[in-house]
Design a protein around this motif. Sequence first.
Motif, short mmCIF file in Angstrom:
data_model
loop_
_atom_site.label_atom_id
_atom_site.label_comp_id
_atom_site.label_asym_id
_atom_site.label_seq_id
_atom_site.Cartn_x
_atom_site.Cartn_y
_atom_site.Cartn_z
N LEU A 107 0.88 -18.99 -21.99
CA LEU A 107 2.93 -18.47 -21.92
C LEU A 107 1.94 -17.49 -22.78
O LEU A 107 2.03 -15.65 -21.80
CB LEU A 107 3.73 -19.67 -21.76
CG LEU A 107 4.36 -19.84 -20.74
CD1 LEU A 107 5.35 -20.72 -21.48
CD2 LEU A 107 4.16 -19.92 -20.19
N GLN A 110 -0.40 -15.20 -20.98
CA GLN A 110 -0.22 -14.46 -19.78
C GLN A 110 0.44 -12.94 -19.70
O GLN A 110 0.21 -12.62 -19.01
CB GLN A 110 0.26 -15.58 -18.76
CG GLN A 110 0.01 -16.72 -17.52
CD GLN A 110 0.51 -18.08 -17.17
OE1 GLN A 110 1.91 -17.50 -17.00
NE2 GLN A 110 0.20 -18.65 -16.96
N ASN A 116 4.68 -8.13 -20.02
CA ASN A 116 6.56 -9.23 -19.83
C ASN A 116 7.15 -8.50 -18.28
O ASN A 116 8.07 -8.11 -18.54
CB ASN A 116 7.04 -9.08 -20.42
CG ASN A 116 7.44 -10.17 -20.35
OD1 ASN A 116 8.00 -11.24 -19.96
ND2 ASN A 116 8.67 -10.65 -21.22
N SER A 134 6.88 -24.44 -13.82
CA SER A 134 6.77 -24.01 -14.41
C SER A 134 6.72 -22.08 -14.94
O SER A 134 6.80 -21.72 -15.56
CB SER A 134 5.14 -24.10 -14.34
OG SER A 134 4.73 -23.77 -12.70
N LYS A 137 10.16 -22.09 -16.84
CA LYS A 137 9.77 -22.24 -17.94
C LYS A 137 9.36 -20.20 -18.46
O LYS A 137 9.68 -20.39 -19.67
CB LYS A 137 8.05 -23.50 -18.06
CG LYS A 137 8.73 -24.81 -18.30
CD LYS A 137 7.76 -25.72 -18.71
CE LYS A 137 7.63 -26.73 -18.78
NZ LYS A 137 7.11 -27.85 -19.18
N ARG A 138 8.60 -20.27 -17.53
CA ARG A 138 7.83 -18.61 -18.17
C ARG A 138 9.09 -17.69 -17.68
O ARG A 138 9.03 -16.87 -18.61
CB ARG A 138 6.84 -18.45 -16.60
CG ARG A 138 6.41 -17.22 -16.93
CD ARG A 138 5.53 -16.42 -15.55
NE ARG A 138 5.39 -14.98 -15.42
CZ ARG A 138 4.20 -14.39 -15.86
NH1 ARG A 138 3.18 -16.09 -17.12
NH2 ARG A 138 3.87 -13.23 -16.36
N TYR A 141 10.63 -17.74 -21.18
CA TYR A 141 9.65 -17.27 -22.37
C TYR A 141 10.25 -15.83 -22.37
O TYR A 141 9.92 -15.57 -22.76
CB TYR A 141 8.51 -17.89 -21.73
CG TYR A 141 7.43 -18.07 -23.62
CD1 TYR A 141 7.85 -18.24 -24.35
CD2 TYR A 141 6.87 -16.77 -23.48
CE1 TYR A 141 7.03 -18.27 -25.75
CE2 TYR A 141 5.84 -16.03 -24.49
CZ TYR A 141 6.06 -17.15 -25.22
OH TYR A 141 5.15 -16.40 -26.84
N GLN A 142 9.70 -15.29 -20.77
CA GLN A 142 9.79 -14.29 -20.58
C GLN A 142 11.23 -13.33 -21.23
O GLN A 142 11.21 -12.38 -21.93
CB GLN A 142 9.60 -13.59 -18.90
CG GLN A 142 8.41 -13.29 -18.96
CD GLN A 142 7.81 -13.11 -17.57
OE1 GLN A 142 9.14 -14.52 -16.71
NE2 GLN A 142 7.19 -12.69 -16.53
#
Length: 191
Positions: A107, A110, A116, A134, A137-138, A141-142
């Motif tokens: 992550l 990416q 972001n 996924s 999850k991303r 995190y973002q």
Amino acid sequence: MLKQQQAEGDLIKVYGRMIAIGVFLLILAMLGLRHFNSIPSMTGKSLALEHNRLLNITAMIKSQWLSTGRPKRLLLNWESMAPDVHTNNQAETSDSGQLLLQATDELDAQLVATGNWISLSDKGWPLINSLDVSGCKRLWYQLLATQLNDIDVSYDADTSVCRYLAEDSTSISYQFSTGRILFFQADNIKG
């Protein structure tokens, strides 16, 4: 007779020490069990804090979306908001002068490679980039810039909901089509 009384006295001291050590170990065992039984509830409390953060961040994103003319994407730059905070990313320059980025996980890689950038719905709510776990999850995190430790993630395609579930059944559900964020507290009733 004196030797026998001395031997009995020594034996009583040994028994007394054994009992004291036994009581001490019993107290340690009870404290240890209490500590390890409270760990799942700490995860739930942590999820409650993340719920408040998520509410504030989505409100901030919506506000920024409105003030910038309702774009389809926004750049979330956490480093510019806290410039003294160092991330785990390291930048190096190659022999040809290219900037090489190393990230601690997928992550990070990416987000470093693409920035972001977060996609927004036509109502200004953050969207996931892929309709699966996924993507959820991303998105986490973002938005929160934290890892999902001890939290299970699921995606419900029928309702367009990302669900983040802690070990004690405390959960956060995010419906990205409406921007609705729901927090469910697990019932801790012991019979």
